[in-house]
Scaffold this motif. Sequence first.
Motif, PDB file in Angstrom:
ATOM      1  N   GLU A 190       2.465   4.116  -2.506  1.00 38.07           N
ATOM      2  CA  GLU A 190       3.699   4.149  -1.724  1.00 38.07           C
ATOM      3  C   GLU A 190       4.786   4.927  -2.461  1.00 38.07           C
ATOM      4  O   GLU A 190       5.574   5.652  -1.830  1.00 38.07           O
ATOM      5  CB  GLU A 190       4.166   2.724  -1.427  1.00 38.07           C
ATOM      6  CG  GLU A 190       3.278   2.006  -0.419  1.00 38.07           C
ATOM      7  CD  GLU A 190       3.698   0.571  -0.200  1.00 38.07           C
ATOM      8  OE1 GLU A 190       4.610   0.093  -0.927  1.00 38.07           O
ATOM      9  OE2 GLU A 190       3.112  -0.090   0.688  1.00 38.07           O
ATOM     10  N   GLU A 193       4.121   8.599  -2.038  1.00 38.86           N
ATOM     11  CA  GLU A 193       4.501   9.061  -0.705  1.00 38.86           C
ATOM     12  C   GLU A 193       6.014   9.206  -0.573  1.00 38.86           C
ATOM     13  O   GLU A 193       6.500  10.134   0.080  1.00 38.86           O
ATOM     14  CB  GLU A 193       3.956   8.111   0.354  1.00 38.86           C
ATOM     15  CG  GLU A 193       2.435   8.166   0.469  1.00 38.86           C
ATOM     16  CD  GLU A 193       1.903   7.477   1.704  1.00 38.86           C
ATOM     17  OE1 GLU A 193       0.962   8.007   2.309  1.00 38.86           O
ATOM     18  OE2 GLU A 193       2.436   6.394   2.053  1.00 38.86           O
ATOM     19  N   GLY A 197       5.519  13.014  -0.348  1.00 40.28           N
ATOM     20  CA  GLY A 197       4.862  13.157   0.935  1.00 40.28           C
ATOM     21  C   GLY A 197       3.606  12.336   1.112  1.00 40.28           C
ATOM     22  O   GLY A 197       3.056  11.764   0.175  1.00 40.28           O
ATOM     23  N   LYS A 198       3.150  12.272   2.348  1.00 39.76           N
ATOM     24  CA  LYS A 198       2.011  11.458   2.742  1.00 39.76           C
ATOM     25  C   LYS A 198       0.739  11.866   2.002  1.00 39.76           C
ATOM     26  O   LYS A 198       0.524  13.042   1.704  1.00 39.76           O
ATOM     27  CB  LYS A 198       1.772  11.578   4.242  1.00 39.76           C
ATOM     28  CG  LYS A 198       2.828  10.890   5.102  1.00 39.76           C
ATOM     29  CD  LYS A 198       2.757   9.378   4.953  1.00 39.76           C
ATOM     30  CE  LYS A 198       3.736   8.679   5.890  1.00 39.76           C
ATOM     31  NZ  LYS A 198       3.665   7.194   5.732  1.00 39.76           N
TER      32      LYS A 198
END
Length: 203
Positions: A190, A193, A197-198
């Motif tokens: 997390e 991300e 980013g994802k």
Amino acid sequence: MAVNHFIHYMGILVSLLFLFPLISWGKTLDEPDDSLPIVNITGMVGFGQDTISRQDIDIIVVHTNYYADIDTFNTTGCILQLLRYDVAPHYMITRDNKILYMVNEDLIAWHAGKSRLPGTDRDSLNAFSIGIEIIAHPDAPPTRSQCDLLVRLICDIRKRHPIRYLMRHSDISPGRKTDPWNINWQEICECVERKCGKIIYIK
């Protein structure tokens, strides 16, 4: 032939024992954005890798490792242990918060072994991945500082490669590998991300 291998092995051993302490405390290679404490020892690591250049690197695999002797977190001991099995990661995050750059990112490092990307038919993932080793123990998980460096390093690697997958060693080699041990994987992913980013990961 055996004598030549012994001489080569001893040469590497001497280099690590006498040069590594100087390198590890020497000048670091600061990255422009994050000033990561990277120490480049790629010139000393002639094992655990293939000299074939590759492309299409889209996976990062996270491992943990420790020295199976009295001094569990001894960096030189951990490297010699990798040498013994002729394996290596691209990066190693030490217990004293340095990032050792061991194998050039564009080369294959032998870190994943027999492996498969979950949910796909892709196997032999050394060819498509960058390996990051954290010095830790099943009874002594990675420190907060090591985890912070891991996140920053992952984001830095993503500037150079189109990384889509962030995997634990146990994700790609279930039943054969159990590392990284006792790491808050959900928090790590997390945090990655949020910062860069994802990314695809397994909870």
